[in-house]
Scaffold this motif. Sequence first.
Motif, short mmCIF file in Angstrom:
data_model
loop_
_atom_site.label_atom_id
_atom_site.label_comp_id
_atom_site.label_asym_id
_atom_site.label_seq_id
_atom_site.Cartn_x
_atom_site.Cartn_y
_atom_site.Cartn_z
N ASN A 1 14.95 115.25 117.68
CA ASN A 1 15.94 116.32 117.70
C ASN A 1 17.00 116.10 118.78
N HIS A 2 16.56 115.83 120.00
CA HIS A 2 17.52 115.63 121.09
C HIS A 2 18.42 114.43 120.83
N SER A 3 17.88 113.41 120.20
CA SER A 3 18.68 112.22 119.91
C SER A 3 19.83 112.51 118.95
N LYS A 4 19.69 113.58 118.15
CA LYS A 4 20.80 113.96 117.26
C LYS A 4 21.99 114.42 118.09
N ALA A 5 21.73 115.14 119.17
CA ALA A 5 22.81 115.60 120.04
C ALA A 5 23.44 114.42 120.76
N GLU B 1 16.14 107.01 123.39
CA GLU B 1 17.46 107.58 123.11
C GLU B 1 18.62 106.61 123.34
N GLU B 2 18.35 105.46 123.91
CA GLU B 2 19.41 104.53 124.25
C GLU B 2 20.25 104.15 123.03
N ALA B 3 19.59 103.88 121.91
CA ALA B 3 20.29 103.46 120.70
C ALA B 3 21.12 104.58 120.10
#
Length: 432
Positions: A346-350, A364-366
């Motif tokens: 979810n956070h990676s969508k932001a 989350e780096e990518a």
Amino acid sequence: MLSRRGVVALATSALLLGACSTSGDGGAAQPGASAGSEKVTFEFWNLATADPLKTFWANLIKDYQAAHPNVTIKNIAIENDSYKPKLATLTQSGKAPDLYSTWGGGVLKQHIEAGLVKDLSSEAGDVIGGLTPAALAAYQFDGKTYGLPTDIGMVGFWYNKALFKKAGITTPPATWTEYLDAVKKLKASGTTPIALAGKAKWPGHYYWAYLAMRVAGLDALKQAGSTNDFTGPDFVTAGQKLKELVDLQPFQKGFLGADYSTPDGQAANVSNGKAAMELMGQWAPAVQNDSGKGLGDDLGFFPFPAVEGGKGAAGDAFGGGGGLALSVNAPPAALDFLKFALKPENHSKAVKAGAVLPVLKTGEEAAVTDPHIKTVSETLSAASGFQLYLDQEYPPAVGQEVNDVVAELIGGTKTPEEVVQAITETAKAESE
């Protein structure tokens, strides 16, 4: 800070009357409410009034409520400059929103000392371990965690490459002398060098804070916050350096009455090509696009310059991120939703949307695909030190005094010496 700032959908004063927990029993915790059948409602105060965060939170709330049909989340998005006084009014009455945006630091500490904020150390332990220490730092006090970060970032100069080129500036300035020279070149080319929201005040404090960091150093700022004494010569010098800039009259016409995110405000002046740059946080590109035309490929970023002879490291960064805290009376569903928001998927969508920078240790780096966010992320990763916004680092009254007196310095009604004296007097009064 978050985005920390945004464009506006003002909440009404009625929010202040009902902003505590609106769970079924009037505020008491309901064990298992998010997973059971008993209906529960809670308020979520946030700053997501502009995309991409506005859409991100709306979609996340929709997804959570679909999976938890007994839960209703009241999504209350408030523009930054309205948010601060609304939250202050509510907390001064002895209440806090169920789930609310915070930048941590001295403001959150005051809420903690008033007994308004939930200690998340145990209940959110499974999430805390996956967050980066830098992102968590502003929300931790005395070994306990009272908020969870959703963003981390830094303030720097966002500039119009085309206007710099027109003025004959081939590379971003790396020193204060070079910066002042760039301002002169921009003026000579017929361009307004800097957009500033003088009415909002907080954007102006960025200049004094960064100059204090560069001239006096991070340790001196920390010591001043501890001793409540900002009268040292290095802090006066920071004000004198800012006055050097102000004396060049670099800001747009009417800047003293300008807000940040309005159609004629600071962000829009840069976005529409009327001013060459602004000193702002990682949210700047999103707000520029929302309040104006946007600069596209002409938008660039460079860190705050070094000050020749200064004691501070040129690689030290100033900024912060957005986080969320919970009222002591918030229902369990509020914490469950916060954990849901910080799930990697979810956070990676932001992050991917360019709304925030990574706060999770891995995975989350990518997701950092926006070139502007990537630039800020890389600059922050290489930072030699970090300082939280002064209007959040210090107690609210001290932070407000910094904003107010720096605004007066920029407006020409206070001297550098009067600035540090006023901050010191307020700091000492607050410590009594």
